[in-house]
Structures are given as C-alpha cells and as structure tokens.
Design a protein around this motif. Structure first.
Motif, PDB file in Angstrom:
ATOM      1  N   PRO A 150     -28.423 -15.753  19.370  1.00  0.00           N
ATOM      2  CA  PRO A 150     -28.096 -14.374  18.995  1.00  0.00           C
ATOM      3  C   PRO A 150     -27.174 -13.736  20.034  1.00  0.00           C
ATOM      4  N   GLY A 151     -26.243 -12.941  19.547  1.00  0.00           N
ATOM      5  CA  GLY A 151     -25.254 -12.318  20.408  1.00  0.00           C
ATOM      6  C   GLY A 151     -23.966 -13.128  20.465  1.00  0.00           C
ATOM      7  N   LEU A 152     -24.045 -14.391  20.055  1.00  0.00           N
ATOM      8  CA  LEU A 152     -22.861 -15.254  20.024  1.00  0.00           C
ATOM      9  C   LEU A 152     -22.472 -15.617  18.587  1.00  0.00           C
ATOM     10  N   TYR A 153     -23.107 -14.959  17.621  1.00  0.00           N
ATOM     11  CA  TYR A 153     -22.775 -15.248  16.225  1.00  0.00           C
ATOM     12  C   TYR A 153     -21.307 -14.925  15.973  1.00  0.00           C
ATOM     13  N   ASP A 154     -20.702 -15.728  15.138  1.00  0.00           N
ATOM     14  CA  ASP A 154     -19.303 -15.545  14.769  1.00  0.00           C
ATOM     15  C   ASP A 154     -19.169 -14.325  13.859  1.00  0.00           C
ATOM     16  N   ASP A 155     -18.183 -13.501  14.109  1.00  0.00           N
ATOM     17  CA  ASP A 155     -17.840 -12.393  13.218  1.00  0.00           C
ATOM     18  C   ASP A 155     -16.561 -12.778  12.498  1.00  0.00           C
ATOM     19  N   PHE A 156     -16.598 -12.717  11.164  1.00  0.00           N
ATOM     20  CA  PHE A 156     -15.445 -13.092  10.357  1.00  0.00           C
ATOM     21  C   PHE A 156     -15.461 -12.299   9.060  1.00  0.00           C
ATOM     22  N   VAL A 157     -14.404 -12.442   8.286  1.00  0.00           N
ATOM     23  CA  VAL A 157     -14.270 -11.687   7.039  1.00  0.00           C
ATOM     24  C   VAL A 157     -14.092 -12.657   5.870  1.00  0.00           C
ATOM     25  N   VAL A 158     -14.833 -12.415   4.791  1.00  0.00           N
ATOM     26  CA  VAL A 158     -14.629 -13.124   3.526  1.00  0.00           C
ATOM     27  C   VAL A 158     -13.640 -12.276   2.737  1.00  0.00           C
ATOM     28  N   THR A 159     -12.537 -12.887   2.267  1.00  0.00           N
ATOM     29  CA  THR A 159     -11.474 -12.110   1.624  1.00  0.00           C
ATOM     30  C   THR A 159     -11.246 -12.425   0.151  1.00  0.00           C
ATOM     31  N   LYS A 160     -11.587 -13.638  -0.286  1.00  0.00           N
ATOM     32  CA  LYS A 160     -11.359 -14.003  -1.691  1.00  0.00           C
ATOM     33  C   LYS A 160     -12.339 -15.062  -2.146  1.00  0.00           C
ATOM     34  N   LEU A 161     -12.567 -15.064  -3.455  1.00  0.00           N
ATOM     35  CA  LEU A 161     -13.273 -16.158  -4.120  1.00  0.00           C
ATOM     36  C   LEU A 161     -12.408 -16.571  -5.298  1.00  0.00           C
ATOM     37  N   LEU A 162     -12.068 -17.862  -5.343  1.00  0.00           N
ATOM     38  CA  LEU A 162     -11.180 -18.403  -6.372  1.00  0.00           C
ATOM     39  C   LEU A 162     -11.874 -19.518  -7.140  1.00  0.00           C
ATOM     40  N   ASN A 163     -11.435 -19.737  -8.375  1.00  0.00           N
ATOM     41  CA  ASN A 163     -11.889 -20.855  -9.197  1.00  0.00           C
ATOM     42  C   ASN A 163     -10.699 -21.774  -9.443  1.00  0.00           C
ATOM     43  N   LYS A 164     -10.865 -23.051  -9.132  1.00  0.00           N
ATOM     44  CA  LYS A 164      -9.808 -24.040  -9.353  1.00  0.00           C
ATOM     45  C   LYS A 164     -10.308 -25.044 -10.387  1.00  0.00           C
ATOM     46  N   SER A 165      -9.867 -24.880 -11.628  1.00  0.00           N
ATOM     47  CA  SER A 165     -10.298 -25.751 -12.713  1.00  0.00           C
ATOM     48  C   SER A 165      -9.064 -26.298 -13.423  1.00  0.00           C
ATOM     49  N   SER A 166      -8.941 -27.603 -13.448  1.00  0.00           N
ATOM     50  CA  SER A 166      -7.799 -28.248 -14.080  1.00  0.00           C
ATOM     51  C   SER A 166      -7.681 -27.805 -15.534  1.00  0.00           C
ATOM     52  N   GLY A 167      -6.503 -27.249 -15.886  1.00  0.00           N
ATOM     53  CA  GLY A 167      -6.278 -26.790 -17.259  1.00  0.00           C
ATOM     54  C   GLY A 167      -7.173 -25.635 -17.672  1.00  0.00           C
ATOM     55  N   TYR A 168      -7.757 -24.962 -16.718  1.00  0.00           N
ATOM     56  CA  TYR A 168      -8.667 -23.835 -16.983  1.00  0.00           C
ATOM     57  C   TYR A 168      -9.796 -24.230 -17.934  1.00  0.00           C
ATOM     58  N   VAL A 169     -10.348 -25.449 -17.728  1.00  0.00           N
ATOM     59  CA  VAL A 169     -11.500 -25.887 -18.518  1.00  0.00           C
ATOM     60  C   VAL A 169     -12.673 -24.940 -18.271  1.00  0.00           C
ATOM     61  N   PHE A 170     -12.818 -24.480 -17.028  1.00  0.00           N
ATOM     62  CA  PHE A 170     -13.804 -23.449 -16.701  1.00  0.00           C
ATOM     63  C   PHE A 170     -13.049 -22.210 -16.249  1.00  0.00           C
ATOM     64  N   VAL A 171     -13.365 -21.071 -16.839  1.00  0.00           N
ATOM     65  CA  VAL A 171     -12.840 -19.797 -16.378  1.00  0.00           C
ATOM     66  C   VAL A 171     -13.991 -18.992 -15.801  1.00  0.00           C
ATOM     67  N   ALA A 172     -13.667 -18.116 -14.872  1.00  0.00           N
ATOM     68  CA  ALA A 172     -14.691 -17.382 -14.154  1.00  0.00           C
ATOM     69  C   ALA A 172     -14.481 -15.886 -14.284  1.00  0.00           C
ATOM     70  N   SER A 173     -15.592 -15.156 -14.242  1.00  0.00           N
ATOM     71  CA  SER A 173     -15.536 -13.701 -14.204  1.00  0.00           C
ATOM     72  C   SER A 173     -16.569 -13.204 -13.219  1.00  0.00           C
TER      73      SER A 173
END
Length: 158
Positions: free
Chosen positions: A130-153
């Motif tokens: 504790p006290g040495l935990y990394d601080d960072f930012v999550v900026t995006k979540l993406l879906n990579k599906s060939s031919g958009y077989v799966f789409v996300a919402s």
C-alpha cells in the motif's frame, strides 16, 4: 464493406489507484471499476469469439508483480433460481507497463446464446505494498470482431 476498425463501446477517463486527485480531469474510482456491456451476435454462422480491448494511460507496474487484473464476467440465468443470475468468468488478463497502453482480451463465446451481458472489471494490482499502488487512467473500451460478427453496446440492453 464493413470497416475492420475496432468498435467503440465506451470512452472517458476513470482514475484507478490509491492517490485521489492525481488526474484532475478523470473520475476517481479507487481500486477497481466495472463496465457493463451487451454483446449481440449478428451472424449465427460467424466465428464464436470476439476481442475486447482496454485502453489506458500511464500504467507503470513494478517488475516481479503480476500487474492489474482484468476480468470479463458473463451474467447468465441461474437454472437453480428463477429470476437470478450467476457470474461466469469468461477470461482474465494482466495489464502491465509492457502492454503499451492497451490490453486485448479474447473471449470464447462458443455455445453462449446471444445477447450476452458481460462486464469488464479492471482492478489495481494490490500485491504491491500500500502506498506504492500504480495510479493510471482507463480511457476506452473497444470491441474487435471480424466482420462485426459481435457488436457491443454499453450497459445491459434487452
């Protein structure tokens, strides 16, 4: 022709870590965050997998520690209890400095009926003292599906 570009599910700035205020332009979530989404299969004959990409800023992990945990969980009806769900872990991965600001998580969705309600959990590596935990930012979540077989919402949709 459909684009091969990853599909944007969510974009923003969520600060994870143990020092609030390091990123004044980001919402501070503490040690973990969870983003719900719905995956819909558009082609029943298509492949049974998709890849979720977590994009980050300023991840700096220490050598010898496992890194930040990403867990993708499926919420499915619980056959033992009507109107209840159970959590099934679909995949886990570790995010480290070596990942270059993003981590891809492959999901095997074979024999999983669509739509699928899943969440992506990102948790700070707490094996570091504790006290040495990394601080960072999550900026995006993406879906990579060939031919958009799966789409996300974003969120759990009907």
């Amino acid at each position: 022709m459909l684009s091969s570009k990853p599909e944007l599910i969510w974009q923003g700035r969520i600060h994870l870590g143990d020092e609030p205020g390091v990123y004044g332009d980001a919402s501070y979530a503490g040690l973990t965050t969870e983003i719900p989404l719905t995956l819909q299969k558009t082609d029943p004959a298509g492949q049974d997998s998709t890849t979720l990409r977590v994009v980050t800023q300023d991840v700096e992990t220490f050598t010898g520690y496992p890194g930040h945990l990403i867990t993708v969980v499926l919420y499915e009806p619980d056959p033992a209890a009507s109107f209840h769900s159970r959590e099934v872990v679909l995949a886990t991965a570790r995010l480290t400095s070596a990942d270059g600001g993003h981590k891809d998580v492959l999901l095997d969705l074979t024999n999983r009926p669509s739509p699928l309600r899943v969440s992506v959990r990102i948790r700070v590596d707490t094996e570091v003292p504790p006290g040495l935990y990394d601080d960072f930012v999550v900026t995006k979540l993406l879906n990579k599906s060939s031919g958009y077989v799966f789409v996300a919402s974003l969120g759990f949709t009907a």
